[in-house]
Scaffold this active site. Structure first.
Site, PDB file in Angstrom:
ATOM      1  N   GLU A   1      -9.244  -5.224  -3.830  1.00 10.07           N
ATOM      2  CA  GLU A   1      -8.526  -4.133  -3.183  1.00 10.07           C
ATOM      3  C   GLU A   1      -9.438  -3.110  -2.522  1.00 10.07           C
ATOM      4  O   GLU A   1      -9.071  -2.460  -1.556  1.00 10.07           O
ATOM      5  CB  GLU A   1      -7.626  -3.423  -4.206  1.00 10.07           C
ATOM      6  CG  GLU A   1      -6.448  -4.253  -4.685  1.00 10.07           C
ATOM      7  CD  GLU A   1      -5.306  -4.306  -3.679  1.00 10.07           C
ATOM      8  OE1 GLU A   1      -5.436  -3.696  -2.614  1.00 10.07           O
ATOM      9  OE2 GLU A   1      -4.301  -4.970  -3.975  1.00 10.07           O
TER      10      GLU A   1
ATOM     11  N   SER B   1       0.841  -1.193   0.000  1.00  3.39           N
ATOM     12  CA  SER B   1       0.000   0.000   0.000  1.00  3.39           C
ATOM     13  C   SER B   1       0.880   1.248   0.000  1.00  3.39           C
ATOM     14  O   SER B   1       1.689   1.423  -0.907  1.00  3.39           O
ATOM     15  CB  SER B   1      -0.967  -0.045   1.191  1.00  3.39           C
ATOM     16  OG  SER B   1      -1.996   0.911   1.061  1.00  3.39           O
TER      17      SER B   1
ATOM     18  N   HIS C   1      -7.297  -6.142   0.583  1.00  2.00           N
ATOM     19  CA  HIS C   1      -6.115  -5.286   0.671  1.00  2.00           C
ATOM     20  C   HIS C   1      -5.321  -5.624   1.925  1.00  2.00           C
ATOM     21  O   HIS C   1      -5.845  -5.616   3.036  1.00  2.00           O
ATOM     22  CB  HIS C   1      -6.596  -3.829   0.715  1.00  2.00           C
ATOM     23  CG  HIS C   1      -5.505  -2.809   0.666  1.00  2.00           C
ATOM     24  ND1 HIS C   1      -4.765  -2.559  -0.458  1.00  2.00           N
ATOM     25  CD2 HIS C   1      -5.054  -1.930   1.611  1.00  2.00           C
ATOM     26  CE1 HIS C   1      -3.903  -1.585  -0.223  1.00  2.00           C
ATOM     27  NE2 HIS C   1      -4.055  -1.194   1.032  1.00  2.00           N
TER      28      HIS C   1
END
Length: 485
Positions: free
Chosen positions: A305, A177, A388
């Site tokens: 995600e 990320s 995610h």
């Protein structure tokens, strides 16, 4: 049982603890506290010490929402896990945590390096400045201070990691990320050249800001505390107060889409700033021009995600689709005819923010003459699916298999344990040799490692989305109506 172990670093001797096969050293300062006269400046190396320094506990987190009010300001620390202090030439893996450039800590138990180190690498994790302290664009201060912190930590690794059994010439930076965004920025930053040999970007956000957009964000934060957006003015404001007002700006992002553009959908007001100096070009441009030619790159993402936290109306889905990609509403409805508005919103949000930027980074690396490999995690338990951040817990071996067994049964728990071993082995193979074990990415074949119940190698799975985004150019985000770099 734990045993104390001492290591001599360039700055002084530290005492860590051995647990089983791994020795851990925590809370090692690599920079002076960035406060008082050093606030909003580039990081300065930590001074040496004479006495043996205890390295059994993590350093305090960088200030963020819910930080302890009495925490020390010695934020810029790192941690090392070594499987064999007496070894030489072990691959080194330096982890950069995510957290929207706003939150996170190297003390996060889901990113504990012991299991990964036990498999055969020296693992380093670190804290770096976030929020206003690390990423606000301020007159009188260098941009991307949080990433400059990471660069100083990489210098520390080069100078010291051999004492832990690591090879300073075989360093892999990896992150997820915002950590992946940092990795991509490091690939494009002249000051980071030569500090690492390989890079892994897990769920790369496609948000890199022009100075105009970054200045607008900083002005909004500064005005809320009644000062101008300069380093000198904000240095008079307590860090905790800037954390508080930043959260107010975060909550206001949905209302700022007209003035700040698509970045308002990203749930954070900060990203690396393409300033022409610390970060001369956006990563996709820099890599296409050859900036990453000497670095092996592994880049990928999870399938799901975008968080599944609300139902989306058809009108909102249409607005988001067309805001994020030209002609998006028609294109996505044609490509995914069975998807409802909530699913369409999830797809375009995942594609715009993470999935397509990640794939296009591999394209850029290939164009620039570098080597790239891609992956996608398609396995995931429960309603969130391949969410995610799940890939990070699998690689570190910190996914709670026992909790999965209780919640979802033995089959899911066994799948998680197996995937964790497979992904960790692939990451370690890449760190050691530069080849994770499947064909390199090339635009003609787009081979990818797909981690599912049974891991396979096949063409990149998200072909429908790839076609929609084929002509989109990822670069910098700017104010609406301005010409991005």
């Amino acid at each position: 049982m734990s045993l104390d172990r001492e290591i001599r670093t360039v700055a002084g001797t530290i005492r860590g603890t051995r647990h089983g096969a791994v020795t851990a050293f925590r809370g090692i300062p690599y920079a002076q506290p960035p406060v008082d006269g050093l606030r909003f400046r580039a990081p300065v190396p930590a001074p040496p010490w004479n006495e043996v320094r205890d390295a059994s506990a993590f350093g305090p987190p960088v200030p963020q929402q819910a930080s302890p009010p009495d925490a020390s300001d010695d934020w810029l620390t790192l941690n090392v896990w070594s499987p064999d202090i007496g070894a030489t030439g072990l691959p080194v893996m330096v982890w950069i945590h995510g957290g929207a450039y706003l939150f996170g800590s190297s003390a996060n138990p889901s990113q504990d390096g012991a299991t990964l180190a036990a498999a055969g690498a020296v693992v380093v994790t670190l804290n770096y400045r976030m929020g206003v302290e690390g990423f606000a664009h301020l007159a009188g201060a260098p941009d991307n201070r949080g990433i400059l912190d990471q660069i100083l930590a990489l210098h520390w690794v080069r100078e010291n990691v051999a004492a832990f059994g690591g090879d300073p010439g075989n360093v892999t930076v990896f992150g997820q990320s915002a950590g992946a965004g940092s990795v991509a920025a490091l690939l494009a930053m002249p000051a980071a050249a030569g500090l690492f040999r390989r890079a892994i970007a897990q769920s790369l956000p496609g948000t890199f800001f022009t100075t105009r957009l970054a200045a607008a964000v900083s002005a909004a934060i500064a005005s809320s505390v009644g000062v101008e957006s300069t380093a000198a003015a904000l240095a008079r404001i307590p860090v905790s107060e800037l954390v508080r007002v930043t959260q107010a700006v975060v909550h206001s992002l949905p209302r700022r889409a007209r003035t700040w553009g698509p970045m308002a959908t990203a749930r954070t007001p900060f990203s690396p700033v393409v300033d022409g100096d610390t970060l001369p070009r956006a990563p996709w441009t820099a890599l296409a021009e050859g900036a990453g030619r000497g670095v092996d790159l592994l880049v990928g993402h999870t399938r799901d995600e975008s968080p599944r936290d609300e139902e989306i109306t058809d009108a909102r889905a249409t607005a988001t689709l067309d805001a994020l990609i030209r002609g998006g509403d028609a294109a996505y409805r044609a490509a995914y005819p069975d998807a409802g508005p909530t699913r369409l919103h999830e797809l375009v949000s995942s594609d715009w923010l993470v999935r397509m930027p990640s794939l296009r980074l591999a394209d850029a690396q290939n164009t620039g003459g570098g080597r790239a490999w891609t992956y996608e995690l398609c396995w995931g338990p429960g309603p969130d699916g391949a969410a995610h951040g799940l890939d990070g817990r699998l690689v570190f071996g910190t996914i709670d298999v026992a909790a999965l067994r209780t919640a979802f049964g033995a089959t899911v728990a066994d799948e998680a344990a197996h995937l964790s071993e497979v992904m960790r082995a692939d990451w370690l193979r890449f760190a050691a040799t530069g080849d994770p074990g499947w064909p390199r990415y090339e635009p003609s074949t787009r081979s990818a490692r797909v981690y599912d119940t049974v891991p396979t190698v096949r063409p990149y799975p998200e072909e429908a989305s790839r076609r929609i985004w084929a002509e989109h150019r990822f670069g910098t985000l700017d104010l609406p109506g301005a010409n991005a770099i």
